[in-house]
Design a protein around this motif. Structure first.
Motif, mmCIF file in Angstrom:
data_model
loop_
_atom_site.group_PDB
_atom_site.id
_atom_site.type_symbol
_atom_site.label_atom_id
_atom_site.label_comp_id
_atom_site.label_asym_id
_atom_site.label_seq_id
_atom_site.Cartn_x
_atom_site.Cartn_y
_atom_site.Cartn_z
ATOM 1 N N LYS A 67 0.582 -1.211 0.044
ATOM 2 C CA LYS A 67 0.038 -0.016 0.035
ATOM 3 C C LYS A 67 0.672 1.264 -0.003
ATOM 4 O O LYS A 67 0.696 2.133 -0.584
ATOM 5 N N LEU A 68 1.816 1.114 0.915
ATOM 6 C CA LEU A 68 2.892 2.339 0.740
ATOM 7 C C LEU A 68 3.622 2.477 -0.385
ATOM 8 O O LEU A 68 4.671 3.554 -0.494
ATOM 9 N N SER A 69 3.525 1.421 -1.140
ATOM 10 C CA SER A 69 4.410 1.469 -2.576
ATOM 11 C C SER A 69 3.445 2.002 -3.520
ATOM 12 O O SER A 69 3.867 1.943 -4.864
ATOM 13 N N GLY A 70 2.249 2.594 -3.308
ATOM 14 C CA GLY A 70 1.440 3.181 -4.145
ATOM 15 C C GLY A 70 0.381 2.067 -4.906
ATOM 16 O O GLY A 70 -0.236 2.375 -5.763
ATOM 17 N N ILE A 71 0.401 0.707 -4.429
ATOM 18 C CA ILE A 71 -0.741 -0.227 -4.865
ATOM 19 C C ILE A 71 -1.878 -0.066 -4.147
ATOM 20 O O ILE A 71 -1.781 -0.026 -2.946
ATOM 21 N N LYS A 72 -3.113 0.062 -5.163
ATOM 22 C CA LYS A 72 -4.214 0.197 -4.692
ATOM 23 C C LYS A 72 -4.567 -1.177 -4.159
ATOM 24 O O LYS A 72 -5.419 -1.877 -4.782
ATOM 25 N N PHE A 109 1.959 11.543 3.106
ATOM 26 C CA PHE A 109 2.428 10.996 1.925
ATOM 27 C C PHE A 109 0.902 9.938 1.537
ATOM 28 O O PHE A 109 0.964 8.761 2.194
ATOM 29 N N SER A 123 -1.700 8.319 4.319
ATOM 30 C CA SER A 123 -1.474 6.779 4.957
ATOM 31 C C SER A 123 -1.802 6.814 6.559
ATOM 32 O O SER A 123 -1.801 5.483 7.009
ATOM 33 N N ARG A 143 -3.787 10.084 -2.427
ATOM 34 C CA ARG A 143 -3.578 8.657 -2.413
ATOM 35 C C ARG A 143 -2.185 8.374 -2.725
ATOM 36 O O ARG A 143 -1.350 9.269 -3.203
ATOM 37 N N VAL A 144 -1.408 7.213 -2.063
ATOM 38 C CA VAL A 144 -0.197 7.067 -2.241
ATOM 39 C C VAL A 144 0.180 7.178 -3.748
ATOM 40 O O VAL A 144 1.377 7.674 -4.094
ATOM 41 N N ASP A 145 -0.539 6.562 -4.676
ATOM 42 C CA ASP A 145 -0.122 6.496 -6.058
ATOM 43 C C ASP A 145 -0.147 7.984 -6.611
ATOM 44 O O ASP A 145 0.631 8.267 -7.258
ATOM 45 N N ILE A 192 3.002 9.738 -4.971
ATOM 46 C CA ILE A 192 4.190 9.315 -5.695
ATOM 47 C C ILE A 192 4.348 10.278 -7.197
ATOM 48 O O ILE A 192 5.262 10.739 -7.657
#
Lengths: 417, 507
Positions: A302-307, B309, B312, B332-334, B337
């Motif tokens: 999740k913290l890597s940007g994956i939904k 970020f 979260s 959102r995280v994405d 980024i």
């Protein structure tokens, strides 16, 4: 003098390290080889104890037909389990969709293409409903799908009003029991039939078998070449050829058996294509990669940007569609929909995935493992039935095999750590 | 007064780290003894040695308790002798009642049958003693943190405690709850219970303690008598008094334009809706600048970073984040980024990495688009990317197909950095990037940070190690209880200034 002894020492050392390489390679890939050898051993065993019945063309054909729907669901189940969840409802969903198809086709004369499309959509909707609660509300999948198992079992009963509904028109049955038509001239088939001293010979399926075997060899070599290019340690060359030869021979052997009966069943084509697609998705695509990340460590993913929610949701939608497809195939095979269809089948599907090496905690497992796992269960079911072993003992043996497979896994892991 | 406890020359080593180095601690009977020190100084390790979490034989040195040599093989041994430790994270079972919790593992049972009447009766007496007006049947779940703390103390009293150890008991408490707890400690002292309190809050230490032992870098630095009037400055000096050496690589400090601006950032706790975790924080980061955030554990540093970020962390988040002067979407995280943010998490094993997967898998995970076309991964491209960062960050590994779980802490951290560098961020937030890694690897991480800032990236460095902040940062925000309480430039900043900014705010 000294140089000589040194040389000898080096040679001996190299040989030893090669042996050690083979041994350590086998040890670290115990699971994959163990699985393959287990399947072969089980087949050989039943071939002997059934007096050759197991490998008879008609039985091989049956083996595929009997296990196709389990394998199809195992593909979806693998993804669900890799993502860190479980789906207990697939047996019920399969039964429900079969019942829906029967009611639509037999009772309401809905055209077959429309029925098929509708049933797959219903499967997707069921998966979406369950996935919604799992992904968005974080209700454990065990509970959501346990509820689903009860709900759809009940709905099948309601839909069929407790009766069996059938039979289906021929055009629906071919979904499961049909065979791919021969495209080669009959004369070639007759010539080969007499050459091999068999009654029939389906040239197409045998040709496809040869092609598939060639593809397996070619892809293996390609992968080796690429690994070498990147300096990735690969399996020892002898082992590679042994493994590849066994797989290629097994494909040719099975296809030969099929071709001397009635050729290639439609459902084997469906299944084969799906296996290829899902292997591709899990190993080569972004979405597949993300599923493994999700199951491996949800928070990090999740913290890597994956939904992660969306991905979990989609895993269940996919499972629903495959369960619906399995339901159609199952109904077509039995030529009737019964309220009992698919009962307890989820357990076979889940067992296949775990025998195939997936981890309960998610993040690991392969499509090919699940397929082999399903065949191990299937061959055992089939072999024990031929031997006339009672259903009571069959259950006990299957249970123990599942436990043994997973124990083997855990034991190996502990030994490595 | 005689000594109840003497810990003599305690040395405890972990692989590669000396957590305690010949530490001495003497606690007199009937006193309140405070242990002070920075995060990671070794306070908790010392208490784990004392309570038998690290059993006899796993450390060097001797523990003398009640006049004889004590060799505790586990918590049961030390509890048996009346040493009870109450950890910062409370060890209560929320779904059980107060009485059930108090007698958990120590049930008032005969032949396995629990006498609930007696349990409740005794619980009532204990609750009266700690001044908690609740029924013994109340579920712990429904109590606030302050009251839960009192339940823990009641539980300790039920075991005939002689030496009560409180590890940061007031860290999560509101002021009036803290006051109550401290008064209870004084009350227990008058009843003859000896206490050890570990605390960062020096005003509280001054309020209750008779003696203060300061620990720094795993060594006991000084023992101060608090009865003769001790100032907080005395304690602070001993806590931070360490020489700064060239543990930090040189860097050309050249800050450019502002890249990132955070304005009026507010965040509430995800579960306790009334608790505001981040209070109206505004900050900015310039190109090529390393900006530090100093603060004690629990001051909200990680929560600030995580809420920025991709939201979260937390709820009811308000405020704006601007990158290059334009509002950035970090919802959102994405999206965060793609706006140019990257966040290297504090806990790399739990939040940063997929330990069962390879270096390659982890390196490309946050930017799979760059190694795929139409959703299909290009394995060769992936390997190249992973190799590139392996060389660049000097990650020590036989190959990029090595499982990340098999790497050392420093190399794991490099993999996390590689993952985030691969997203080509403009601003990197590093949360405790050097925690738990050895000195050599730390230096390499610092060098990487310097290279990034030389490339014009903005770096936010969150750290509990003040020398690290002072050695690395151009500017330091000091954070306390969810708010920024000061901003110091590199030239103004010192450990004493930072500490006193935090302490002043608390006092």
């Amino acid at each position: 003098m000294t140089t000589d002894t040194n040389d000898m020492a080096t040679n001996a050392g190299a040989a030893a390290s090669e042996r050690k390489g083979l041994k350590s390679y086998l040890a670290s890939h115990m699971r994959e080889f163990g699985l393959l050898f287990a399947l072969i051993a089980i087949m050989v065993f039943f071939q002997i104890v059934t007096g050759g019945t197991l490998m008879r063309p008609v039985n091989i054909t049956n083996l595929f037909l009997q296990n196709s729907y389990i394998i199809i669901m195992a593909l979806g189940m693998l993804i669900v389990i890799v993502s860190g969840h479980i789906d207990l409802s697939v047996g019920s969903v399969m039964g429900f969709v079969g019942a829906l198809a029967a009611v639509l086709i037999v009772n309401h004369d809905v055209p077959i293409p429309i029925t098929v499309a509708l049933c797959l959509l219903v499967g997707a909707a069921i998966g979406a409903a369950q996935g919604y609660f799992v992904a968005m509300w974080r209700i454990p999948s065990f509970i959501v799908t346990l509820a689903g198992m009860l709900v759809f079992r009940g709905l099948s009963l309601w839909l069929l009003e407790g009766q069996s509904v059938g039979p289906f028109p021929k055009s629906f049955q071919i979904l499961s029991t049909g065979f791919v038509p021969e495209i080669f001239p009959a004369s070639i088939g007759e010539a080969l039939a007499s050459a091999f001293d068999t009654r029939n010979f389906n040239v197409l399926s045998f040709a496809l078998g040869l092609i598939a075997a060639a593809v397996v060899v070619r892809m293996g070599l390609k992968k080796r070449a690429r690994n070498a290019q990147y300096g990735i340690a690969d399996e020892p060359i002898g082992l590679f050829w042994a493994r590849t030869a066994i797989i290629a021979a097994a494909i040719i052997f099975l296809m030969f058996k099929l071709s001397t009966f009635r050729g290639l069943p439609n459902v084997v084509v469906t299944m084969g294509v799906l296996i290829l697609i899902y292997t591709f998705i899990t190993e080569k695509t972004v979405i597949g990669r993300r599923v493994y990340a999700l199951g491996g460590n949800e928070k990090a993913a999740k913290l890597s940007g994956i939904k992660t929610e969306r991905l979990t949701f989609l895993a269940f939608v996919n499972m629903g569609v495959l369960a619906a497809l399995a339901g159609l195939i199952f109904a077509a095979r039995l030529n009737t929909a019964t309220p009992k269809a698919g009962f307890a089948l989820e357990l076979d599907v889940i067992a296949a995935v775990f025998i195939g090496g997936a981890s309960m905690s998610g993040g690991s497992g392969k499509i090919i493992g699940a397929v082999v796992g399903a065949f191990i269960m299937g061959v055992m079911n089939n072999g024990m039935s031929i031997m006339g072993i009672g259903i009571d003992y069959q259950q006990v043996i299957k249970g123990l095999v599942l436990l043994a497979a997973v124990f083997f896994d855990v034991y190996n892991k502990n030994k490595q750590a | 007064m005689t000594a109840l406890l003497e810990m003599r020359s305690i040395t405890k080593e972990f692989p590669g780290v000396k957590a305690l180095d010949r530490v001495n601690l003497e606690v007199k009977e009937g006193e309140i003894h405070a242990i002070c020190g920075e995060n990671g100084a070794g306070k908790s390790t010392l208490m784990k040695v004392l309570s038998g979490v690290y059993p006899v034989g796993s450390y060097d040195g001797e523990i003398h308790y009640e006049g004889r040599l004590a060799e505790f093989r586990g918590i049961r041994d030390s509890e048996h002798r009346g040493i009870i430790i109450i950890h910062q994270e409370l060890a209560l079972v929320p779904q059980l009642s107060i009485a059930e919790n108090i007698f958990l593992g120590n049930e008032t049972a005969r032949g396995g049958i629990i006498d609930w009447h007696e349990a409740n009766h005794r619980t009532e007496a204990l609750l009266k003693k700690v001044g908690l007006k609740e029924s013994p049947m109340t579920l712990v779940d429904s109590l606030g943190v302050g009251k839960q703390q009192l339940v823990e103390i009641a539980k300790a009293l039920s075991k005939d405690v002689k030496l009560l150890i409180l590890d940061e008991p007031t860290a999560a408490l509101q002021e009036n709850d803290s006051k109550k707890l401290l008064d209870l400690m004084l009350e227990l002292k008058s009843q003859g219970v000896t206490c050890i309190i570990i605390s960062h809050k020096l005003n509280e230490v001054r309020y209750v303690a008779d003696t203060v032992t300061v620990i720094r870098d795993g060594m006991s630095v000084s023992t101060l008598d608090a009865k003769k009037g001790l100032s907080e400055d005395d304690i602070v000096r001993d806590m931070v008094g360490r020489e700064m050496s060239d543990r930090y690589p040189e860097r050309n400090r050249r800050a450019g334009d502002i890249i990132m601006e955070v304005e009026n950032w507010n965040v509430w706790h995800p579960e306790h809706a009334e608790r505001q975790i981040i209070k109206n924080i505004s900050m900015n980061v310039r190109a090529g600048e390393v900006v530090g955030i100093a603060g004690l554990m629990g001051s909200g540093r990680t929560e600030l970073a995580m809420s920025i970020f991709g939201r979260s962390y937390g709820r009811r988040i308000s405020g704006t984040v601007k990158l290059h002067g334009r509002d950035a979407d970090v919802s959102r995280v994405d999206r965060a980024i793609s706006s140019g943010l990257a966040y290297v998490t504090e806990d790399r094993k739990r939040l940063g990495l997929i330990l069962d997967e390879t270096i390659r898998f982890n390196t490309t995970l946050s930017n799979l688009q760059s190694v795929s076309s139409n959703g299909v991964l290009d394995a060769n491209e992936e390997t190249e990317v992973a190799e590139k960062y392996r060389a660049m960050l000097r990650t020590r590994t036989p190959s990029v197909f090595q499982k990340v779980g098999n790497l050392s802490g420093g190399n794991q951290q490099k993999v996390v950095l590689a993952k985030w560098l691969n997203t080509a961020p403009e601003v990197l937030i590093l949360d405790e990037p050097t925690r738990g890694i050895d000195v050599g690897a730390k230096y390499e991480i610092y060098a990487i940070i310097n290279e990034l800032s030389a490339e014009g990236k903005g770096v936010v460095l969150i750290s509990s190690e003040m020398p690290e902040l002072l050695g690395m940062c151009d500017r330091i925000y000091v954070m306390n209880e969810g708010a920024f309480v000061g901003e110091l430039s590199a030239s103004e900043a010192s450990q004493e200034r930072i500490m006193s900014l935090i302490v002043d705010e608390r006092g």
